[in-house]
Design a protein around this motif. Structure first.
Motif, PDB file in Angstrom:
ATOM      1  N   ARG A 206       0.841  -1.206   0.000  1.00  0.00           N
ATOM      2  CA  ARG A 206       0.000   0.000   0.000  1.00  0.00           C
ATOM      3  C   ARG A 206       0.874   1.253   0.000  1.00  0.00           C
ATOM      4  O   ARG A 206       0.614   2.207  -0.748  1.00  0.00           O
ATOM      5  CB  ARG A 206      -0.925   0.015   1.223  1.00  0.00           C
ATOM      6  N   ARG A 207       1.903   1.245   0.854  1.00  0.00           N
ATOM      7  CA  ARG A 207       2.779   2.427   0.941  1.00  0.00           C
ATOM      8  C   ARG A 207       3.532   2.666  -0.369  1.00  0.00           C
ATOM      9  O   ARG A 207       3.605   3.788  -0.846  1.00  0.00           O
ATOM     10  CB  ARG A 207       3.762   2.238   2.093  1.00  0.00           C
ATOM     11  N   LYS A 208       4.063   1.601  -0.947  1.00  0.00           N
ATOM     12  CA  LYS A 208       4.851   1.746  -2.169  1.00  0.00           C
ATOM     13  C   LYS A 208       4.018   2.202  -3.354  1.00  0.00           C
ATOM     14  O   LYS A 208       4.528   2.875  -4.254  1.00  0.00           O
ATOM     15  CB  LYS A 208       5.535   0.420  -2.505  1.00  0.00           C
ATOM     16  N   THR A 209       2.744   1.847  -3.381  1.00  0.00           N
ATOM     17  CA  THR A 209       1.889   2.222  -4.515  1.00  0.00           C
ATOM     18  C   THR A 209       0.993   3.415  -4.208  1.00  0.00           C
ATOM     19  O   THR A 209       0.196   3.819  -5.061  1.00  0.00           O
ATOM     20  CB  THR A 209       1.013   1.024  -4.943  1.00  0.00           C
ATOM     21  N   GLY A 210       1.107   3.979  -3.005  1.00  0.00           N
ATOM     22  CA  GLY A 210       0.363   5.193  -2.681  1.00  0.00           C
ATOM     23  C   GLY A 210      -1.128   4.998  -2.512  1.00  0.00           C
ATOM     24  O   GLY A 210      -1.909   5.922  -2.803  1.00  0.00           O
ATOM     25  N   VAL A 211      -1.561   3.837  -2.044  1.00  0.00           N
ATOM     26  CA  VAL A 211      -2.995   3.635  -1.806  1.00  0.00           C
ATOM     27  C   VAL A 211      -3.430   4.542  -0.659  1.00  0.00           C
ATOM     28  O   VAL A 211      -2.837   4.513   0.426  1.00  0.00           O
ATOM     29  CB  VAL A 211      -3.290   2.167  -1.448  1.00  0.00           C
ATOM     30  N   PRO A 212      -4.437   5.386  -0.852  1.00  0.00           N
ATOM     31  CA  PRO A 212      -4.874   6.297   0.210  1.00  0.00           C
ATOM     32  C   PRO A 212      -5.252   5.559   1.489  1.00  0.00           C
ATOM     33  O   PRO A 212      -5.752   4.423   1.450  1.00  0.00           O
ATOM     34  CB  PRO A 212      -6.097   6.999  -0.398  1.00  0.00           C
TER      35      PRO A 212
END
Length: 487
Positions: A168-174
């Motif tokens: 999630r952090r690496k792909t910028g998931v809100p």
């Protein structure tokens, strides 16, 4: 004539982009927005950032690549606001040809290798027709018999992604994105469309959504009607049958409230019901012009009540239509739908609205083949949605342009030959295009900017306009070419 049409198209395109610029914040985003949309409209073999940079700025490809990459992957502008503006500009063109007839729910898959692109997982991919590694997005489109336009679009995030903090952090998931089933995402989109005051239409959905009782009930609660595909094993109360009333109260405890079933009062599957219908129940109905002839099939309809877990209810569900399709030559019925359209709707109109769902299939076909919806090569949440938003914006412009190109409009061979088409372009209807329609687009390597600049221009083949379906596709194709000729 072609020069004038192309110049007018270019002028309208600049005005269209100017309308979007006001929604993206900083003035320095105006040029990347325009260039990205131009790149999506160009007949490039691939609509990812690198080849679009080579086509839109051949003299400064590296700088253009960085500009477009930052704009789509990192730009902090609102997808919702841009889509709302697209809708504001294109909806009048659509309703000029008739009121909105339908809101269409669907999803589309993009084959993808690896595990690092946002939302990628092994799941059903409609493009491949099987389970495979892919991303899936849920959308809502508004449609009439003239055109359709996606108004909401969101990536489905599988459950294993929602609990994987590192990915999630690496792909910028809100942070506020939690697991939602596809029907839940669709319902959120429908509620947002209702709150925004969009012209209402019957909600159309296939069995992947229509079998969800909660979704159908929530749509009805919003005051909307639906036509929902269902599976053959869906149980209903046939005409003239019903569950038993609650048990008589014995005088002790709470009075019984739940409706009941017994051996003689049981619901029936829609397939079993269909197989037992008399021959006179079936009618051959045509609904629209197809590629070679008018499309028609055999249908039956009847009023039923859905029985799914109604033993937990205090009364039966309301009556609605059951529509069944059984084409001649088939051993059994092939499709079933439930519908809350009015009881007095004609048989022909019921079939016609049910079959309007083909519009979303055309949307996805053109968004992928003409505008490059599945060509995004980034891994992030923001970039995935920004690319889709700009694809929808470009597609909206093509919808508005196709009416400016009469089906019989002459084309200037000299002008088209002068403009040329990149070597890898696959015109709609060509054998190469047919072979590429189901390829794993996301697995192919994008041509480099250097190799693309060396390509030899080719001439544009004459497109056949033998039927209504081909004419509509050709209009989108021609609109793409007009923009490309100018830019």
């Amino acid at each position: 004539m072609d020069h004038r049409i192309a110049a007018d198209s270019a002028s309208r395109f600049e005005a269209y982009v100017a309308g979007l610029v006001s929604l993206i914040g900083h003035a320095d985003r105006a040029r990347p927005l325009r260039d990205y949309c131009v790149g999506l409209l160009m007949p490039c073999e691939r609509k990812s950032v690198e080849p679009m940079a080579a086509v839109t700025a051949p003299e400064r490809t590296a700088a253009q690549h960085q500009s477009l990459l930052h704009f789509v992957g990192e730009g902090r502008w609102s997808d919702e606001k841009v889509l709302a503006k697209v809708r504001e500009m294109i909806l009048p063109e659509i309703v000029r040809h008739g009121q909105i007839d339908a809101w269409i729910i669907d999803d589309t898959g993009f084959p993808k290798q690896g595990r690092h692109s946002v939302g990628v997982a092994r799941q059903y991919c409609g493009q491949l027709g099987k389970q495979d590694n892919c991303q899936v997005a849920v959308s809502l489109s508004i449609a009439n018999h003239h055109a359709s336009l996606p108004v909401a679009y969101r990536l489905y995030l599988p459950d294993q992604w929602t609990t994987d903090d590192e990915r999630r952090r690496k792909t910028g998931v809100p942070a506020d994105i939690r697991f939602r089933t596809k029907p839940q995402i669709a319902l959120e989109q429908i509620r947002a469309a209702s709150a925004a005051g969009l012209p209402r239409g019957v909600v159309l959905m296939d069995a992947g959504y229509g079998c969800n009782t909660e979704l159908r009930s929530s749509i009805s609660a919003l005051g909307l009607t639906y036509v929902a595909g269902i599976l053959p094993n869906t149980t209903v109360w046939a005409p003239g049958t019903a569950p038993l009333h609650p048990k008589a109260w014995s005088g002790r405890g709470r009075p019984p409230k739940l409706i009941r079933r017994d051996h003689n009062h049981r619901p029936i599957s829609v397939k079993q019901l269909a197989l037992g219908l008399p021959a006179k129940a079936w009618r051959t109905i045509a609904w629209r012009e197809g590629s070679a002839e008018q499309l028609s099939s055999r249908f039956a309809r009847l009023r039923i009540r859905v029985a799914h877990r109604d033993y937990n209810l205090t009364r039966s569900r309301s009556e609605e239509w059951l529509l069944i399709e059984w084409p001649k030559g088939e051993a059994a019925p092939t499709k079933y739908w439930l519908s809350t359209l009015p009881q007095n709707i004609t048989f022909g109109n019921l079939v016609d609205l049910t079959k309007l769902r083909w519009r979303i299939e055309r949307d996805y076909q053109e968004l992928k083949q003409e505008v490059g919806l599945g060509h995004f090569e980034g891994r992030g949440w923001r970039g995935f949605h920004h690319h889709a938003t700009l694809c929808i914006a470009a597609y909206g412009f093509l919808i508005s342009e196709r009416e400016t190109i009469p089906p019989s409009a002459p084309r200037s061979t000299a002008m088209v030959q002068k403009a040329g088409i990149p070597k890898g372009d696959r015109p709609r209807g060509s054998p190469a295009a047919a072979r590429a329609a189901h390829s794993k687009l996301d697995c192919r390597h994008a041509p480099t900017a250097r190799s693309r600049l060396r390509q030899t221009p080719a001439t544009l083949p004459v497109l056949r306009r033998s039927d209504h379906k081909n004419r509509q596709t050709t209009k989108i194709y021609d609109a793409v070419r007009l923009v490309w000729i100018v830019f």
